[in-house]
Design an enzyme around this catalytic site. Structure first.
Site, PDB file in Angstrom:
ATOM      1  N   ASN A  10       0.875  -1.168   0.000  1.00 52.96           N
ATOM      2  CA  ASN A  10       0.000   0.000   0.000  1.00 52.96           C
ATOM      3  C   ASN A  10       0.913   1.218   0.000  1.00 52.96           C
ATOM      4  O   ASN A  10       1.454   1.595   1.043  1.00 52.96           O
ATOM      5  CB  ASN A  10      -0.892  -0.042   1.252  1.00 52.96           C
ATOM      6  CG  ASN A  10      -1.830   1.140   1.333  1.00 52.96           C
ATOM      7  OD1 ASN A  10      -1.832   2.010   0.455  1.00 52.96           O
ATOM      8  ND2 ASN A  10      -2.617   1.194   2.383  1.00 52.96           N
ATOM      9  N   ARG A  95      -2.770  -2.155  -3.155  1.00 52.33           N
ATOM     10  CA  ARG A  95      -3.952  -1.329  -2.956  1.00 52.33           C
ATOM     11  C   ARG A  95      -3.824  -0.153  -3.920  1.00 52.33           C
ATOM     12  O   ARG A  95      -2.860   0.610  -3.858  1.00 52.33           O
ATOM     13  CB  ARG A  95      -3.982  -0.822  -1.520  1.00 52.33           C
ATOM     14  CG  ARG A  95      -5.173   0.040  -1.255  1.00 52.33           C
ATOM     15  CD  ARG A  95      -5.198   0.473   0.188  1.00 52.33           C
ATOM     16  NE  ARG A  95      -6.413   1.191   0.453  1.00 52.33           N
ATOM     17  CZ  ARG A  95      -6.749   1.594   1.671  1.00 52.33           C
ATOM     18  NH1 ARG A  95      -5.952   1.349   2.689  1.00 52.33           N
ATOM     19  NH2 ARG A  95      -7.873   2.239   1.854  1.00 52.33           N
ATOM     20  N   HIS A 183     -12.787   3.055   0.507  1.00 48.15           N
ATOM     21  CA  HIS A 183     -12.737   2.041   1.573  1.00 48.15           C
ATOM     22  C   HIS A 183     -13.399   0.728   1.137  1.00 48.15           C
ATOM     23  O   HIS A 183     -13.847  -0.066   1.971  1.00 48.15           O
ATOM     24  CB  HIS A 183     -13.433   2.542   2.866  1.00 48.15           C
ATOM     25  CG  HIS A 183     -12.660   3.605   3.583  1.00 48.15           C
ATOM     26  ND1 HIS A 183     -13.263   4.700   4.161  1.00 48.15           N
ATOM     27  CD2 HIS A 183     -11.340   3.761   3.801  1.00 48.15           C
ATOM     28  CE1 HIS A 183     -12.348   5.477   4.712  1.00 48.15           C
ATOM     29  NE2 HIS A 183     -11.173   4.923   4.503  1.00 48.15           N
ATOM     30  N   ARG A 243      -9.666  15.601   7.499  1.00 48.41           N
ATOM     31  CA  ARG A 243     -10.534  15.992   6.375  1.00 48.41           C
ATOM     32  C   ARG A 243     -11.909  16.376   6.924  1.00 48.41           C
ATOM     33  O   ARG A 243     -12.373  15.761   7.890  1.00 48.41           O
ATOM     34  CB  ARG A 243     -10.679  14.829   5.391  1.00 48.41           C
ATOM     35  CG  ARG A 243      -9.409  14.533   4.619  1.00 48.41           C
ATOM     36  CD  ARG A 243      -9.519  13.248   3.819  1.00 48.41           C
ATOM     37  NE  ARG A 243      -8.789  12.160   4.435  1.00 48.41           N
ATOM     38  CZ  ARG A 243      -8.897  10.874   4.111  1.00 48.41           C
ATOM     39  NH1 ARG A 243      -9.702  10.509   3.150  1.00 48.41           N
ATOM     40  NH2 ARG A 243      -8.193   9.949   4.721  1.00 48.41           N
ATOM     41  N   GLU A 381      -7.916  -5.087   5.368  1.00 49.71           N
ATOM     42  CA  GLU A 381      -7.815  -4.796   3.933  1.00 49.71           C
ATOM     43  C   GLU A 381      -6.659  -5.555   3.283  1.00 49.71           C
ATOM     44  O   GLU A 381      -6.752  -5.984   2.130  1.00 49.71           O
ATOM     45  CB  GLU A 381      -7.651  -3.284   3.726  1.00 49.71           C
ATOM     46  CG  GLU A 381      -8.906  -2.505   4.071  1.00 49.71           C
ATOM     47  CD  GLU A 381      -8.639  -1.074   4.498  1.00 49.71           C
ATOM     48  OE1 GLU A 381      -8.014  -0.874   5.560  1.00 49.71           O
ATOM     49  OE2 GLU A 381      -9.046  -0.152   3.773  1.00 49.71           O
TER      50      GLU A 381
END
Ligand code: AMP
Length: 403
Positions: A10, A95, A183, A243, A381
């Site tokens: 990732n 990813r 996600h 964010r 993940e």
């Protein structure tokens, strides 16, 4: 005896996270190593742990040694080869943040696919280039090793068109301005766990709350994404560490036209300076805010809870009712306080919490008489990527599925 491993990567702008899974004879995946190179181009540091959490390495490097993602891949590759001399690398799974409208499932990368993924850079300019840099660096060093791209957006591609649209002139939709959702690998992993952990709701209407430093919610109907709170970018929806979550676009016009922010300043504001950090002025880390007695820390936590609850209400309306809820990711898995505050505000949906089970961390945290069952399920993940990677190379699907 040699065994086979899958490397999961990732790659971000300043960090490279990696995991190694061993494939046993039955095709099961066991975590062997998990680590990351942080501070790429600034203060590079490699850390890795084995499957039981024992630290295997913690080393600093100079900027000239690790200036780019490619350097990080090289260094991590060398370290892994020394550690795992008797293992053979079957494939690498990545990813990749954006699969655009083309990719609704993982794909084995070849030159044509790589070019298609490069064309998606304008949709995710902060992430996609780094994901692709890692793929390129591995291809240059080990062209024979199959590489698989697993997308954050793919799981949402099945959502109905109404959940894909913005009410902008049609040509923007055609040019790719759509609600992609993110996600997806986390939500997909949760859907694989639901039949085992909570079979009664697996085919029902479920809201999954992925609450980490990045946060979003997903509405599942029979295990398929029908809507989610993130849209064109990972900025929309619930408030996050840095964010803002949903923001009136008029604010952006004001910030550029009246306050004179450049697009680079706006980007920094929205990705790095807002959310829990911006509101509290203290930290993006929920743990620190929950321990703080500063009024703005408390306000930031209240904002997070309030707007998460508001978005849960919106997704409940889309689903026409809710059978189950799942909490996952850093805050969702580890903060009973935040779960309780969110769930208390969802009593109108038929949620009744089991306080002791919530403190224990579940997996089921709703009371026996709750109309909606609520679960804590740790996401994974990396394992999802490793599974996809193994499945693709086992089935030898060259080129993967392109819509
Ligand atoms: P993630 O992005 O999924 O790794 O989640 C990271 C975030 O989870 C951190 O920034 C923390 O704010 C939050 N977190 C982790 N552990 C806890 C905890 N015990 N209580 C509250 N928040 C936590």
């Amino acid at each position: 005896m040699n065994s086979s491993i899958i490397l999961v990567v990732n790659a971000g702008s300043s960090s490279l996270k990696f995991s190694v899974f061993r494939v046993d004879d039955a095709g099961n995946l066991q975590l062997v190593v998990r680590g990351q190179m942080d501070g790429i181009g600034t203060r590079p540091c490699l850390k890795a742990r084995n499957s039981t959490g024992t630290m295997l390495v913690e080393s600093d490097f100079t900027i000239s040694e690790v200036a780019t993602v490619g350097d990080a891949i090289s260094l991590v590759g060398t370290w892994l080869r020394e550690r795992l001399q008797h293992e053979s690398l079957l494939a690498v799974g990545h990813r990749v943040v954006h699969g655009g409208t083309q990719f609704s499932s993982p794909v084995l990368i070849n030159t044509e696919i790589h070019t298609m993924l490069e064309q998606l850079i304008p949709l995710a300019p902060l992430h996609q280039p780094h994901n692709l840099a890692a793929i390129r660096a591995i291809r240059e060093k080990q062209p024979q090793v199959p590489q698989v791209a697993c997308f954050d957006t793919a799981f949402h591609r099945a959502h109905p068109q109404i959940a894909d649209l913005y009410a902008l002139p049609w040509e923007y939709y055609e040019s790719g301005v759509r609600r992609y959702g993110f996600h997806g690998l986390s939500y997909e992993y949760i859907t694989t766990m639901l039949p085992k952990i909570a079979p009664k709701i697996a085919d029902g209407r479920v809201i999954v709350a992925h609450l980490g430093n990045g946060a979003s919610l997903c509405a599942l109907q029979a295990g398929k994404s029908v809507d989610s709170t993130m849209g064109f970018s990972p900025l929309d929806g619930v408030p996050m560490g840095t964010r803002p979550g949903a923001l009136d676009p008029g604010v952006l016009l004001h910030l550029t036209n009246q306050c004179g922010l450049s697009s680079a300043e706006l980007e920094k504001l929205l990705y790095q300076e807002s959310g829990l950090l911006g509101l509290s002025g203290i930290s993006n880390d929920m743990r620190i805010l929950l321990e703080s007695h500063e009024s703005r820390a408390e306000l930031a936590v209240e904002y997070f809870v309030h707007y998460t609850v508001k978005q849960i209400g919106a997704l409940a309306a889309v689903l026409g009712g809710v059978d189950g809820m799942v909490f996952t990711a850093g805050i969702g898995e580890h903060s009973p306080v935040i779960r309780e505050r969110i769930l208390q505000a969802c009593a109108w949906l038929g949620v009744s919490i089991d306080a002791a089970a919530n403190v224990r961390g579940g997996p089921c945290i709703s009371s026996a008489d709750s109309r909606v069952s609520v679960w804590v399920i740790p996401t994974n993940e990396e394992l999802m990527i490793a599974r996809h990677t193994l499945a693709l190379i086992n089935h030898g699907k060259g080129g993967g599925q392109v819509e």
